[in-house]
Design a protein around this motif. Structure first.
Motif, short mmCIF file in Angstrom:
data_model
loop_
_atom_site.label_atom_id
_atom_site.label_comp_id
_atom_site.label_asym_id
_atom_site.label_seq_id
_atom_site.Cartn_x
_atom_site.Cartn_y
_atom_site.Cartn_z
N THR A 291 0.81 -1.22 0.00
CA THR A 291 0.00 0.00 0.00
C THR A 291 0.85 1.27 0.00
O THR A 291 0.30 2.38 -0.06
CB THR A 291 -0.90 0.05 1.25
N PHE A 292 2.17 1.13 0.08
CA PHE A 292 3.03 2.31 0.23
C PHE A 292 2.80 3.33 -0.89
O PHE A 292 2.66 4.52 -0.65
CB PHE A 292 4.51 1.92 0.26
N ARG A 293 2.80 2.85 -2.12
CA ARG A 293 2.54 3.75 -3.25
C ARG A 293 1.29 3.26 -3.96
O ARG A 293 1.34 2.36 -4.78
CB ARG A 293 3.74 3.80 -4.19
N PHE A 297 -5.46 6.84 -2.00
CA PHE A 297 -4.95 6.74 -0.64
C PHE A 297 -5.56 7.85 0.21
O PHE A 297 -6.29 8.71 -0.30
CB PHE A 297 -3.42 6.82 -0.61
N GLN A 299 -5.07 10.91 3.12
CA GLN A 299 -4.12 11.82 3.74
C GLN A 299 -4.66 12.39 5.05
O GLN A 299 -5.88 12.41 5.28
CB GLN A 299 -3.82 12.99 2.79
N LEU A 373 6.66 9.02 5.44
CA LEU A 373 5.37 8.87 6.11
C LEU A 373 4.61 10.18 6.09
O LEU A 373 3.41 10.24 5.98
CB LEU A 373 5.57 8.55 7.59
N GLU A 374 5.39 11.24 6.27
CA GLU A 374 4.81 12.58 6.39
C GLU A 374 5.83 13.61 5.94
O GLU A 374 7.03 13.46 6.23
CB GLU A 374 4.42 12.82 7.86
N GLY A 375 5.36 14.62 5.24
CA GLY A 375 6.24 15.73 4.88
C GLY A 375 5.83 16.96 5.69
O GLY A 375 4.64 17.22 5.86
N SER A 432 1.91 17.09 6.34
CA SER A 432 1.03 16.30 5.47
C SER A 432 1.40 14.83 5.57
O SER A 432 2.46 14.41 5.12
CB SER A 432 1.21 16.80 4.04
N ALA A 433 0.49 14.04 6.16
CA ALA A 433 0.80 12.64 6.45
C ALA A 433 -0.10 11.71 5.65
O ALA A 433 -1.17 12.09 5.20
CB ALA A 433 0.62 12.37 7.93
N GLY A 434 0.35 10.48 5.47
CA GLY A 434 -0.45 9.48 4.78
C GLY A 434 -1.01 8.46 5.76
O GLY A 434 -0.26 7.88 6.55
#
Ligand code: ATP
Length: 562
Positions: A291-293, A297, A299, A373-375, A432-434
Motif C-alpha cells: 500500500t506504500f505507493r 490513498f 491523507q 510517512l509525512e512531509g 502532510s501525512a499518509g
C-alpha cells in the motif's frame, strides 16, 4: 517482492519480510487487493475487518491529538485548530491555481522495447528489485568472491544463458562480446556499485550516455518526460473540455479554498490550523511496495497559518511535534527518522531557505530503505496568493490581524503603515501525512516473529492502536461461564472494540489474538463464578494475572488511555 526465507520452508522460523507481512495481512483480514475476485487492480487496496479498525484508530488518534487536544505552541499558548471535510472533486481552476495542472508531474521514462513506463527517480530502486538484476548480481558476485576484478566472461556467460530469458532486450544480451573493463573497488568498498554494473550491461558506458536499462526487459529507456498524475473525470452528462474535472491529488487545496469561509465563520486567529483527513488520488506510474505507493490513498493534513516572521519557530515546532507523535503511537527506535530536504528536492511552492523535512520509516521492502510517512513543509504564502489571483478575490483573501493592528497602534506606528501591515497573506506550515503509509508502518513495526507462538508471529500494536482491544472468553462453553462472559462483552463493546468467542480450545483463541495484535484476553473460568475475578492474559509477556470482574473496564481504560 521476492525475498529469501519468505515461507520457502514452512518449518523455518518466520522472518520479518514484506512477503510475510503481506501474507499475514491477507490471511488475517487486514488488507486485500481491491476487486480481488476479478484479479485485482494495480495500485488499489481494500482494508478488511481488522485493517479498517487499525486505520480508523490511526486517523482517530491523529484527529484527537491534533484537532481536539493540540498542545502549546512555541509561543506558549494553546494551539488553535479546527477541521473541515471538503469534496474530492473541486472546481478545476483550483488545480490551475495550485500549480498541479501544469506542474504536478513526475519525470517519466519509457522502455523503447517493452513500452513499460517508470518514474525516473525510482529507477534505481526498481532495478534493485528486478528479477534480471538479481540474477546478474548473483552470477557476478558468486564468481567474484575470490577475485574482485571479475572477468568479462562471467557476465557474457550470464548474458547468453539466464540473461537471454530474463532480460532479452539488454544491450549485453544482444551484444555478448562487449569489452568490459576490469573493476577494482575503492579500498573498503564491498562488491560492485550497482550503477556502474548497470551502465555497463546497458551499453550506456560505451555510448557515453548514462541511461539505465529497463527493469522489466533490459531494453533502452527514453530520456525522462513529464506526465500528469491527476485522474480526470467529467461532471454532468456532456463529456467536453468544459465539463472536465480532476480527482484531488491532495486534501490541502480544499483547506486553502475554504480559508476565508473558516476565518469568517469561526473564532480562529493567526496562528491557527485547519485540518482535514480524506482520500486523494494520484495516477502513480509505478504503484508498488504494497500500500506504500497506491493510486487511491488517504491523507491527514494540517495547514497551519502564521505570521510570516514566525515561520522558523513554527516550522521547527511542527517538524518536531509530528516526529514525536509518530513515536508516541509506537514507531520508535531506529526505524523512524527525520530528514531535512536538500535544496534540489524543494517542491514547486517552497522558496529557497523555507524548511522542508520528511518523517521517514524504514519499511522492510526488498530494497530496504526509509520511505516518507509525512512531509512537513513551510509553504510560504504561495497557495493563498495563487488563489487570491486565480479566484479574482485579490486582497479580500488576506487575513486581517486585529491583534497586530492594536499592538501597532499602541506603538504609535503611522496609520498608513498599520493599514498596510495588519492585512496580509499568512504563511503556512504544512504537516502532510499518509494514513495508508502510517497503517503500513504500524503493521511492519508490530510484526514480531516469535517461534514460541503457534503461528510463529505476534503483532505487537500499542493498545491504543490495536484493532481489537480485548478478547472475552469463557474457558469452556458450559457451567455458566458463557453467560458471565457474554454479559461482560455486552458491557464493554459500546466503549471498546472487543471480541467474544466461546469456540475452540482457549490456547487456539489466544493464538488467534496474537496474530490479530489483541493486547489482552479476559478469561472467565470456574473461579470467576466463586470469587468474581477473571484471568487477564497479556499478549506481549504471556503473563497471566487475576483481577476483579468489576475492574475490567477500568483496566482497559488505563491501558488504552481513555
Ligand atoms: P512521494 O515522494 O513518496 O511520491 P510525495 O512527497 O509526493 O510522496 P506528498 O505530496 O508530500 O507526498 O504527500 C503527503 C503524504 O501523502 C506522503 O507523506 C504520503 O504519506 C502520502 N502519499 C503520497 N503519495 C502517496 C501514494 N501514492 N500512496 C500512498 N500514500 C501517499
Amino acid at each position: 517482492m521476492n525475498q529469501p526465507n519468505s515461507n520457502a520452508n514452512p518449518n523455518a522460523p518466520l522472518t520479518k519480510t514484506m512477503d510475510n507481512i503481506v501474507a499475514l495481512c491477507r490471511r488475517k483480514g487486514f488488507v486485500f487487493q481491491s476487486s480481488e475476485i476479478y484479479g485485482g487492480i494495480n495500485g488499489f487496496w481494500d482494508y478488511g475487518p481488522l485493517g479498517v479498525e487499525l486505520k480508523r484508530n490511526l486517523k482517530e488518534a491523529w484527529w484527537h491529538d491534533i484537532v481536539r487536544c493540540p498542545g502549546r505552541g512555541p509561543d506558549g499558548k494553546i494551539i488553535d485548530m479546527v477541521g473541515v471535510d471538503c469534496t474530492i472533486i473541486m472546481n478545476p481552476k483550483v488545480w490551475v491555481a495550485s500549480g498541479h495542472a501544469a506542474g504536478f508531474a513526475d519525470p517519466m521514462v519509457d522502455c523503447r522495447a517493452c513500452k513499460s513506463r517508470f518514474r525516473a527517480d525510482h529507477l534505481l530502486d526498481l532495478l534493485k528489485e528486478s528479477k534480471w538484476v538479481e540474477s546478474l548480481v548473483l552470477a557476478v558476485s558468486e564468481n567474484q568472491a575470490s577475485n574482485v576484478n571479475f572477468d568479462v566472461a562471467w557476465v557474457n556467460r550470464w548474458a547468453v544463458n539466464k540473461g537471454k530469458k530474463l532480460a532479452p532486450n539488454l544491450y549485453i544480451v544482444k551484444n555478448p562480446v562487449m569489452n568490459l573493463p576490469a573493476y577494482s573497488p575503492d579500498s573498503g568498498q564491498q562488491g560492485l556499485p550497482m550503477n556502474w554494473l548497470l551502465h555497463l550491461v546497458a551499453g550506456s558506458h560505451a555510448a557515453g550516455k548514462p541511461i539505465l536499462p529497463c527493469p522489466d526487459c533490459g531494453g533502452e529507456l527514453t530520456e525522462p518526460r513529464q506526465f500528469n498524475l491527476m485522474f480526470q473525470t467529467y461532471v454532468g452528462a456532456v463529456q467536453s473540455e468544459d465539463s472536465m474535472a480532476y480527482l484531488r491529488p491532495e486534501t490541502a487545496q480544499g483547506i486553502f479554498a475554504n480559508f476565508k469561509n473558516v476565518t469568517d465563520t469561526s473564532r480562529v486567529k493567526v496562528p491557527f490550523g485547519i485540518a482535514q483527513t480524506g482520500k486523494a488520488f494520484r495516477n502513480e506510474v509505478t504503484p508498488r511496495n504494497f500500500t506504500f505507493r497506491s493510486r487511491e490513498f488517504e491523507q491527514m493534513e494540517i495547514e497551519f497559518f502564521i505570521r510570516p516572521d514566525t515561520a522558523k519557530e513554527w516550522y521547527a515546532y511542527w517538524r518536531d511535534a509530528r516526529f514525536n507523535w509518530w513515536k508516541s503511537i509506537g514507531l520508535a527506535g531506529e526505524n523512524l527518522q527525520l530528514r531535512e530536504h536538500d535544496k534540489d528536492e524543494l517542491a514547486h511552492y517552497a522558496k529557497e531557505g523555507a524548511g522542508t523535512s520528511d518523517i521517514e520509516y524504514r519499511f522492510p521492502f526488498t530494497a530496504p530503505g526509509f520511505g516518507e510517512l509525512e512531509g512537513v513543509a513551510h509553504r510560504t504564502d504561495f497557495d493563498l496568493r495563487q488563489h487570491a489571483e486565480h479566484s479574482g478575490l485579490g486582497d479580500k483573501l488576506k487575513y486581517f490581524d486585529q491583534e497586530l493592528q492594536v499592538k501597532m497602534q499602541g506603538q504609535g506606528v503611522a496609520k498608513e503603515e498599520i493599514a498596510a501591515k495588519s492585512k496580509y497573506f499568512p504563511h503556512v506550515i504544512e504537516p502532510s501525512a499518509g494514513a495508508d503509509r502510517g497503517t503500513l508502518a504500524l503493521l511492519c513495526e508490530a510484526f514480531t516473529p516469535d517461534p514460541s507462538r503457534p503461528s510463529g508471529v505476534v503483532m505487537k500494536f500499542k493498545p491504543r492502536l490495536a484493532p481489537i482491544k480485548a478478547g472475552i472468553y469463557p474457558l469452556v462453553n458450559k457451567d455458566g461461564m458463557p453467560e458471565v462472559a457474554e454479559k461482560l462483552y455486552m458491557e464493554l463493546r459500546g466503549r471498546y472494540a472487543v471480541e467474544y468467542d466461546e469456540k475452540q480450545a482457549i490456547g487456539k483463541r489466544y493464538a488467534r489474538m496474537d496474530e490479530s495484535g489483541t493486547p489482552f484476553c479476559f478469561t472467565i473460568d470456574g473461579d470467576t463464578l466463586k470469587d468474581q475475578t477473571v484471568t487477564v492474559r497479556h499478549r506481549d509477556t504471556l503473563q497471566q494475572e487475576r483481577i476483579g470482574l468489576d475492574k475490567v473496564g477500568a483496566f482497559l481504560a488505563e491501558k488504552i488511555g481513555g
